[in-house]
Design an enzyme around this catalytic site. Sequence first.
Site, PDB file in Angstrom:
ATOM      1  N   ASP A  21      32.455  34.634  40.159  1.00 29.68           N
ATOM      2  CA  ASP A  21      32.613  33.536  41.486  1.00 29.68           C
ATOM      3  C   ASP A  21      31.801  32.503  41.081  1.00 29.68           C
ATOM      4  O   ASP A  21      30.734  32.387  40.530  1.00 29.68           O
ATOM      5  CB  ASP A  21      32.006  34.585  42.495  1.00 29.68           C
ATOM      6  CG  ASP A  21      31.482  33.726  43.820  1.00 29.68           C
ATOM      7  OD1 ASP A  21      32.205  32.404  43.929  1.00 29.68           O
ATOM      8  OD2 ASP A  21      30.580  34.192  44.472  1.00 29.68           O
ATOM      9  N   ASN A  23      31.050  29.625  43.309  1.00 25.82           N
ATOM     10  CA  ASN A  23      30.635  28.836  44.318  1.00 25.82           C
ATOM     11  C   ASN A  23      29.697  29.858  45.425  1.00 25.82           C
ATOM     12  O   ASN A  23      29.378  29.335  46.532  1.00 25.82           O
ATOM     13  CB  ASN A  23      31.585  28.186  45.379  1.00 25.82           C
ATOM     14  CG  ASN A  23      32.593  29.380  45.789  1.00 25.82           C
ATOM     15  OD1 ASN A  23      32.639  30.521  45.646  1.00 25.82           O
ATOM     16  ND2 ASN A  23      33.737  28.603  46.563  1.00 25.82           N
ATOM     17  N   ASP A  29      37.008  33.309  41.662  1.00 29.94           N
ATOM     18  CA  ASP A  29      37.884  32.091  41.978  1.00 29.94           C
ATOM     19  C   ASP A  29      38.160  31.433  40.641  1.00 29.94           C
ATOM     20  O   ASP A  29      37.818  32.163  39.630  1.00 29.94           O
ATOM     21  CB  ASP A  29      37.140  31.174  42.830  1.00 29.94           C
ATOM     22  CG  ASP A  29      35.552  30.788  42.224  1.00 29.94           C
ATOM     23  OD1 ASP A  29      35.535  30.760  41.079  1.00 29.94           O
ATOM     24  OD2 ASP A  29      34.640  30.860  43.101  1.00 29.94           O
ATOM     25  N   ASP A  98      51.620  36.351  38.099  1.00 31.89           N
ATOM     26  CA  ASP A  98      52.198  37.682  38.838  1.00 31.89           C
ATOM     27  C   ASP A  98      53.271  36.914  39.579  1.00 31.89           C
ATOM     28  O   ASP A  98      53.060  36.022  40.459  1.00 31.89           O
ATOM     29  CB  ASP A  98      51.117  38.109  39.573  1.00 31.89           C
ATOM     30  CG  ASP A  98      50.973  39.564  39.538  1.00 31.89           C
ATOM     31  OD1 ASP A  98      52.179  40.218  39.552  1.00 31.89           O
ATOM     32  OD2 ASP A  98      50.016  40.341  39.270  1.00 31.89           O
ATOM     33  N   ASP A 199      55.802  41.979  39.738  1.00 31.13           N
ATOM     34  CA  ASP A 199      55.306  43.165  40.839  1.00 31.13           C
ATOM     35  C   ASP A 199      56.517  44.031  41.201  1.00 31.13           C
ATOM     36  O   ASP A 199      57.645  43.467  41.541  1.00 31.13           O
ATOM     37  CB  ASP A 199      54.628  42.631  41.851  1.00 31.13           C
ATOM     38  CG  ASP A 199      53.867  43.627  42.502  1.00 31.13           C
ATOM     39  OD1 ASP A 199      53.074  44.343  42.139  1.00 31.13           O
ATOM     40  OD2 ASP A 199      54.150  43.882  43.796  1.00 31.13           O
ATOM     41  N   GLU A 256      56.804  45.420  36.150  1.00 27.22           N
ATOM     42  CA  GLU A 256      55.900  46.772  36.745  1.00 27.22           C
ATOM     43  C   GLU A 256      57.181  47.495  37.223  1.00 27.22           C
ATOM     44  O   GLU A 256      58.039  47.026  38.201  1.00 27.22           O
ATOM     45  CB  GLU A 256      54.979  46.334  37.778  1.00 27.22           C
ATOM     46  CG  GLU A 256      54.379  47.502  38.161  1.00 27.22           C
ATOM     47  CD  GLU A 256      53.598  47.406  39.526  1.00 27.22           C
ATOM     48  OE1 GLU A 256      52.571  48.095  39.731  1.00 27.22           O
ATOM     49  OE2 GLU A 256      54.103  46.550  40.309  1.00 27.22           O
ATOM     50  N   HIS A 329      44.664  46.906  37.475  1.00 29.99           N
ATOM     51  CA  HIS A 329      44.032  46.811  38.954  1.00 29.99           C
ATOM     52  C   HIS A 329      44.262  47.939  39.808  1.00 29.99           C
ATOM     53  O   HIS A 329      43.697  48.003  40.968  1.00 29.99           O
ATOM     54  CB  HIS A 329      44.378  45.409  39.541  1.00 29.99           C
ATOM     55  CG  HIS A 329      45.880  45.347  39.703  1.00 29.99           C
ATOM     56  ND1 HIS A 329      46.863  45.245  39.007  1.00 29.99           N
ATOM     57  CD2 HIS A 329      46.445  45.363  41.040  1.00 29.99           C
ATOM     58  CE1 HIS A 329      47.844  44.999  39.431  1.00 29.99           C
ATOM     59  NE2 HIS A 329      47.915  45.179  40.494  1.00 29.99           N
ATOM     60  N   ASP A 330      45.545  48.794  39.374  1.00 31.13           N
ATOM     61  CA  ASP A 330      46.012  49.778  40.457  1.00 31.13           C
ATOM     62  C   ASP A 330      45.244  51.254  39.718  1.00 31.13           C
ATOM     63  O   ASP A 330      45.738  52.104  40.634  1.00 31.13           O
ATOM     64  CB  ASP A 330      47.206  49.704  40.480  1.00 31.13           C
ATOM     65  CG  ASP A 330      47.840  48.600  41.312  1.00 31.13           C
ATOM     66  OD1 ASP A 330      47.135  48.383  42.268  1.00 31.13           O
ATOM     67  OD2 ASP A 330      48.906  48.342  41.235  1.00 31.13           O
TER      68      ASP A 330
END
Length: 559
Positions: A21, A23, A29, A98, A199, A256, A329-330
């Site tokens: 991050d 900010n 981000d 993605d 995806d 995927e 991430h899954d």
Amino acid sequence: MEKAWWKESVVYQIYPRSFMDSNGDGIGDLRGIISKLDYLKELGIDVIWLSPVYKSPNDDNGYDISDYQNIMDEFGTMEDFDELLQGAHDRGLKIVMDLVVNHSSDEHAWFAESRKSKDNPYRDYYIWKPGKDGELPTNWGSVFGGSAWQYDEATDEYYLHLFSKKQPDLNWENKKVRQEVYEMMTWWLDKGIDGFRMDVINFISKDNSYPDGEVHGDNKYGDGSKYFMNGPRIHEFLQEMNKEVLSKYDVMTVGEMPGVNAEQGKLYTGTERNELNMVFQFEHVDVGNGPGGKWTPQPWNLTELKGILAKWQYGLAEDGWNSLYWNNHDQPRAVSRFGNDKEYYEKSAKMLATCLHMMKGTPYIYQGEEIGMTNVAFESIDDYRDLEILNMYNEAVNELGKDPNEVMQAIYKRGRDNARTPVQWDDTENAGFTTGTPWINVNPNYKEINAEKVLQDSNSIFHYYKKLIQLRKENEIVVYGKFDLIYEDSEQVFAYTRTLGDEKWLVVCSFADESVNFELPDHLSYKEAECVIGNYEDAPQKIDSFELKPYQALVYKLN
């Protein structure tokens, strides 16, 4: 085997929300990623796969897209994206985006139009059906729990959503939808991105007769997967996409594909088929699934895991190409799932890296894996953010009356938020991820496990990954060598050889937390065994028979 840059690459997946991050709003981000490009360059990776950064109401962490050609406000601006792309390219790094086109967000302009009336020009961009005898159009369950159909009062019909009800499925039977997708892909490729991770791309073709699915166990809904996974027109759609878009650029594509087997994998990735470069299959990360899938986890065994990975290695040996991954991430963190994140934490993390990176295929590193990040166990369900976890907990505890503690144990083992806690950069507050309040809590072990610490230690997991990546760059055998499994029946050792021309390498990985004896198979002979990499200080010189330490990994060049 044809050579290609994407076969020789190592990919690093960034889940932007949890990466860095810049900010202080607690959300990772694009400028945060820009600030860490030198770190990624130092690791030695070639390609960054960026999980979705498009405009989205964020119902499913950005996998519900409301505008495909715009950036999510929380992540920054298109100028930030352009700067990131330029910064990556300046360092010799590529960026893969993605592509989420099985569904859009229900806040996408197309869907806003589609739901207005049955004769709206956008009606057919999505899949609408009337109810059947006062019931749902089919009994299909959604991947995230509940029905896959959502009633919409305005037109008295249901729309299909295989995921969240805020993710209506696009109708790929409609040529206009396909053209819109191809134009959008072209727009991004012209901007200079280097490819797409697609995806659930094998869900885009549905069986148009929409039959009911089989009901398993105490499930309320039917399993419709055989009617939407690898559907009737999937190859036609992917070949059209390749012809219209992908064939015009030198890019990398990975699909995927839940529910895909090695035979189908060959069809999707075969050189002459003109579809995709490689697929993500799920068989190996489904080991240990119980009767209720991943939420009823059971002990897994090594022979099953090896059998699956070897089947894919052999299946795509001559044609097609493998993706190699332990986590994303899954999925839960690799060291917690397949290794031992307690007594043999560092050794097992390095062993898993060795086992994966020495196989044939393109390796993927998920953010934080290279510093040895582990699963997390938050005390309260209120600390979790993942829609899938929250839906499952609610259904299990509140509807089916299951024991909340048991349900939490399953979440600790297999929940997606294990992968989504912020990257641990240093031992300052919030692990250096943000100066604000993180969107999801940091794993409390960040003081022991963080990037700053591993960068300073030349024997760390990070430096080990760096060395593995270097070996791939310097030795063609690691990329193109033939794979052969040895000792397929061993429940403790995962061993295999790689062969290219006259060169042969032996890879031996222990998945056991005690010492194991290793005997070199008779058909392998050598004058001299040169240890290329290992995760213990010392490596046996004579390898006919030796003791393999707990979670030991050894790679030998057999001369």
